[in-house]
Design a protein around this motif. Structure first.
Motif, PDB file in Angstrom:
ATOM      1  N   SER A 117       0.841  -1.199   0.000  1.00 32.77           N
ATOM      2  CA  SER A 117       0.000   0.000   0.000  1.00 32.77           C
ATOM      3  C   SER A 117       0.872   1.243   0.000  1.00 32.77           C
ATOM      4  CB  SER A 117      -0.894   0.006   1.236  1.00 32.77           C
ATOM      5  OG  SER A 117      -1.689  -1.159   1.259  1.00 32.77           O
ATOM      6  N   SER A 118       0.302   2.339  -0.559  1.00 29.88           N
ATOM      7  CA  SER A 118       1.039   3.605  -0.549  1.00 29.88           C
ATOM      8  C   SER A 118       0.984   4.216   0.845  1.00 29.88           C
ATOM      9  CB  SER A 118       0.415   4.557  -1.576  1.00 29.88           C
ATOM     10  OG  SER A 118      -0.862   4.962  -1.116  1.00 29.88           O
ATOM     11  N   THR A 119       1.805   5.218   1.039  1.00 33.82           N
ATOM     12  CA  THR A 119       1.845   5.887   2.345  1.00 33.82           C
ATOM     13  C   THR A 119       0.492   6.515   2.681  1.00 33.82           C
ATOM     14  OG1 THR A 119       4.140   6.392   1.837  1.00 33.82           O
ATOM     15  CG2 THR A 119       3.172   7.577   3.674  1.00 33.82           C
ATOM     16  N   ILE A 120      -0.116   7.129   1.667  1.00 37.27           N
ATOM     17  CA  ILE A 120      -1.437   7.764   1.882  1.00 37.27           C
ATOM     18  C   ILE A 120      -2.446   6.720   2.338  1.00 37.27           C
ATOM     19  CG2 ILE A 120      -3.361   8.879   0.697  1.00 37.27           C
ATOM     20  CD1 ILE A 120      -1.214  10.189  -1.147  1.00 37.27           C
ATOM     21  N   ALA A 121      -2.487   5.589   1.578  1.00 40.19           N
ATOM     22  CA  ALA A 121      -3.470   4.542   1.897  1.00 40.19           C
ATOM     23  C   ALA A 121      -3.224   3.986   3.295  1.00 40.19           C
ATOM     24  CB  ALA A 121      -3.396   3.435   0.855  1.00 40.19           C
ATOM     25  N   LEU A 122      -1.963   3.795   3.644  1.00 41.90           N
ATOM     26  CA  LEU A 122      -1.640   3.253   4.967  1.00 41.90           C
ATOM     27  C   LEU A 122      -2.067   4.212   6.086  1.00 41.90           C
ATOM     28  CD1 LEU A 122       1.885   1.602   4.511  1.00 41.90           C
ATOM     29  CD2 LEU A 122      -0.234   0.485   5.231  1.00 41.90           C
ATOM     30  N   ARG A 123      -1.764   5.489   5.870  1.00 35.85           N
ATOM     31  CA  ARG A 123      -2.060   6.478   6.906  1.00 35.85           C
ATOM     32  C   ARG A 123      -3.562   6.560   7.194  1.00 35.85           C
ATOM     33  NH1 ARG A 123       0.711  10.748   4.830  1.00 35.85           N
ATOM     34  NH2 ARG A 123      -1.113  11.858   4.080  1.00 35.85           N
ATOM     35  N   TYR A 124      -4.356   6.664   6.110  1.00 32.86           N
ATOM     36  CA  TYR A 124      -5.810   6.780   6.297  1.00 32.86           C
ATOM     37  C   TYR A 124      -6.402   5.474   6.824  1.00 32.86           C
ATOM     38  CZ  TYR A 124      -6.047  11.387   4.155  1.00 32.86           C
ATOM     39  OH  TYR A 124      -5.909  12.731   3.915  1.00 32.86           O
TER      40      TYR A 124
END
Lengths: 182, 188
Positions: A3-10
């Motif tokens: 997963s991308s950083t954005i996807a992981l964070r959210y």
């Protein structure tokens, strides 16, 4: 799935909230529904990407959609948040990351099973059992129908692929016939 | 001695030439007085000639004789030289002919060697070209064969895929799934 950083964070944020409320399974299912609606609609995908739509327009449309899907407040607030932040185009990736983390948290692993026709319950149970034995984790099967594999089964689990499709066998045959030694 | 004889012969000749008209003028009758007169005159003339011109004539004749002898000697020498030159020329000519023949033989030999060399080079080049052509032909045949085999393989795979799509039944699909599961279970 990576997963991308954005996807992981959210996804981490919403999973933490859902877990606290002991609603992570329900939220996961609701997010799946939302992601499926976006995946199946070109207009909604355009809405999430096209700069002609203002944030207010997007929020109005998404709010209406969520009302119709009858999702819980956590899901609703989360989807509205990513709409406001302009991350709606990442919804599928965020949901996938959510499931990965939820599965990991629960000691589960997802297996994407590609078939020409859905497996009968008996075969699905056998597959789940053998995959659990191989991975040492509880396995959640996600079946996808794809006629292009012609026959057989392709399973992706934990970064590994077990390809028993007729298409793969034909590709192997094609490669052997192309090689000079053939 | 020789010169004296010549002088005497000359004197007698003059004498006879001078007395002969007197004898003829006599009409066959011998006029002895005239004859004697002419004879004396001739003798006197002969004496005068002999006395005053004899040595000179003799010297001239001797000089002429010596000159003729020298000329003969010179001619003989020149003839000998000419003969020697002729012999040398003939020898040169013979040598030249030999040299020409040797030169021709050398040229012929060089020509033959050059011809053999060119023939060998042409043969080697022809062999190289033939080998290259054969190698190219083999490579081309192998390439075409591989392409045809690949195309045939591709067609066979496509035909197999088409037939499997058309003829695979749900029962076949289930059997394939079961076989897959069996293999997976064997691996686990």
């Amino acid at each position: 799935m990576k997963s991308s950083t954005i996807a992981l964070r959210y996804s981490q944020a919403v999973l933490a909230l859902a877990t606290d409320r002991k609603q992570h399974e329900q939220i996961g299912r609701e997010l799946d529904r939302v992601a499926a609606v976006f995946a199946g609609s070109d207009e909604l995908r355009a809405l999430s990407r096209n700069p002609k739509f203002s944030v207010a327009d997007r929020k109005a449309i998404v709010s209406e959609l969520l009302k119709r899907l009858m999702v819980s407040p956590i899901t609703r607030n989360f989807v509205m948040l990513i709409t406001e932040k302009g991350r709606l185009q990442h919804i599928a990736e965020i949901v996938a990351a959510y499931h990965d983390q939820a599965d990991s948290q629960a000691g589960r692993i997802r297996a994407q099973v590609t078939v020409v026709a859905p497996l009968a319950e008996l075969e699905a149970a056998r597959l789940r059992t053998v995959l659990q034995k191989m991975t040492g984790k509880q396995v959640v099967l996600e079946q996808q129908v794809d006629p292009s594999i012609i026959g057989g089964v392709v399973t992706r689990v934990g970064g590994r692929i077990y390809d028993g499709s007729v298409r793969a066998q034909l590709e192997s045959l094609r490669t052997r016939l192309r090689s000079p030694a053939a | 001695m020789k010169h004296h004889r010549q002088t005497l012969t000359l004197g007698l000749t003059v004498l006879l030439s001078l007395t002969a008209p007197a004898f003829a003028a006599g009409g066959g009758e011998v006029g002895w007085s005239k004859t004697i007169f002419h004879g004396v005159n001739a003798a006197i003339l002969f004496y005068i000639i002999y006395r005053f011109f004899g040595p000179k004539v003799t010297a001239g004749l001797q000089s002429k004789s010596k000159q003729v002898a020298r000329d003969i000697d010179e001619a003989t020498r020149l003839q000998a030289e000419a003969s020697a030159r002729l012999a040398a020329a003939e020898a040169d000519l013979a040598a030249l002919a030999g040299k020409a023949e040797a030169l021709l033989a050398d040229l012929r030999r060089e020509g033959e060697a050059e011809r053999d060399k060119l023939v060998a080079q042409a043969k080697a080049e022809a062999e190289r070209i033939t080998a290259e052509a054969e190698r190219t032909a083999r490579s081309e045949i192998a390439r075409v064969k591989a392409r045809l085999e690949a195309e045939l393989g591709e067609m066979a795979v496509e035909a197999a895929a088409r037939a499997l799509r058309e003829k695979t039944t749900p029962a076949d699909q289930r059997r394939l799934a079961v076989e897959y599961l069996t293999r997976l279970e064997e691996r686990s």
